[in-house]
Design a protein around this motif. Structure first.
Motif, short mmCIF file in Angstrom:
data_model
loop_
_atom_site.label_atom_id
_atom_site.label_comp_id
_atom_site.label_asym_id
_atom_site.label_seq_id
_atom_site.Cartn_x
_atom_site.Cartn_y
_atom_site.Cartn_z
N SER A 1 -64.05 -35.13 -43.51
CA SER A 1 -64.34 -34.50 -44.80
C SER A 1 -64.66 -33.03 -44.56
N VAL B 1 -65.53 -39.00 -42.20
CA VAL B 1 -65.63 -39.85 -43.39
C VAL B 1 -66.38 -41.14 -43.07
N ASP C 1 -61.73 -33.91 -52.47
CA ASP C 1 -61.82 -34.29 -51.05
C ASP C 1 -61.02 -35.57 -50.85
N LEU D 1 -62.04 -38.12 -48.05
CA LEU D 1 -63.25 -38.86 -48.41
C LEU D 1 -62.95 -39.89 -49.49
#
Length: 329
Positions: free
Chosen positions: A86, A93, A291, A294
């Motif tokens: 991330s 993550v 993101d 993520l």
């Protein structure tokens, strides 16, 4: 464990392989089709959106690669249990998910436990005293649970118990500067923060368990073995608990498996309202930050969590009713 049950479990595990691959493929495709990416967010925040700067950002975050290449690379990383990085949080993550999965599981398990215990108890009382004033009151409560939006219940509880009465905290998992969770004072503080979000999430599902338990028990009450038990002189309480409820629990177990996915989805709303630091809040922030890594990690982990919880429910169902394993093995 008998052979039929073992075969049933092995067969269910093999069926998970194409399901997991389909989850990965669909999630990846949907996120790739969504407009905007991390480069758009960073460029917007910096106030510099020149074509050269955008191209540099997309190259830095591998956003300029073909979708098939990104997907194959992602599958290869998954084989090594790597969910990616991330860039927004500057962390892996997997580490972010590990930090947030505990609060989400705590909220989900507490809510489903409250809904099951209270809902089944009220359902038993409603079926046991069918047509009485108690039955009417329980039916009214369950109807309110169906008709009331979850977010509205949460806001009302905050206004009543946090703003007006000041009995319970309105947000967060712990107080700023409060005692550590490892101490008894910290555990009590955690429970105080948990009461409102768990009660809000449990209220809707409690209503479902009341209806299902009541219907299942009324159906079992009409079977021959119940009349036989009564003819033997057993008390109504013993008939209800030992004979009727035991056979009426199978639909409740099935319902629990079906509700796990919606329960996880509902926790996203609750975590946002009560600022609960779980996976739902993490996914909510990842959407606005674009993101993708993520989001992929949270969606994949949440989907696998629901899949394996349903597998556990199927196994429990097969244990409660051995005919299931024998029929499907």
């Amino acid at each position: 464990m008998n052979s039929s049950l073992f075969t049933y479990i092995a067969r269910r595990l093999l069926q998970l392989v194409p399901i997991v691959f389909l989850i990965i493929l669909v999630t990846f495709t949907l996120l790739r089709l969504a407009p905007g990416d991390l480069a758009d967010v960073i460029a917007g925040e910096s106030g510099s959106a020149t074509p050269e700067y955008m191209a540099q950002l997309r190259s830095q975050f591998n956003l300029d690669l073909p979708a098939t290449t990104v997907f194959y690379n992602y599958l290869g990383n998954l084989l090594h249990f790597d969910l990616g990085f991330s860039f927004r949080h500057g962390m892996a993550v997997a580490d972010l998910i590990v930090d947030r999965v505990g609060p989400t599981l705590l909220l989900m398990l507490t809510s489903i436990t409250l809904a099951t215990v209270i809902g089944v108890t009220l359902g038993v009382l409603s079926a046991r005293y069918r047509g009485s004033l108690l039955d009417e009151a329980i039916s009214t409560i369950s109807t309110l649970g169906f008709a009331t939006p979850v977010f509205w219940v949460g806001l009302v509880l905050i206004v009543v118990f946090s703003v007006n009465l000041r009995w319970l905290p309105s947000s967060g998992m712990t107080s700023i500067g409060g005692p550590p969770i490892t101490s008894w004072a910290g555990i009590i503080e955690l429970l105080r923060h948990l009461i409102l979000p768990a009660s809000t999430l449990a209220f809707f599902y409690l209503s479902i368990y009341v209806r299902v338990t009541r219907s299942a028990m009324l159906e079992v009450y009409g079977l021959d073995f119940v009349r036989t038990a009564r003819a033997k002189g057993l008390s109504e309480s013993r008939v209800a608990i030992r004979h009727v409820l035991r056979n009426a629990l199978l639909p409740v177990v099935t319902l629990t498996g079906l509700q796990l996915a919606s329960l996880l989805g509902g926790s996203i709303v609750i975590e946002t309202i009560f600022a609960w630091p779980g996976l739902g809040r993490l996914a909510y922030d990842a959407v606005f930050n674009r993101d993708i890594n993520l989001l992929m990690g949270v969606f994949l982990f949440s989907s696998l969590l629901v899949v394996f919880m349903n597998l556990f429910v199927d196994i429990l169902y097969a244990i409660l009713d051995p005919r299931i394993a024998g029929r499907r093995s």
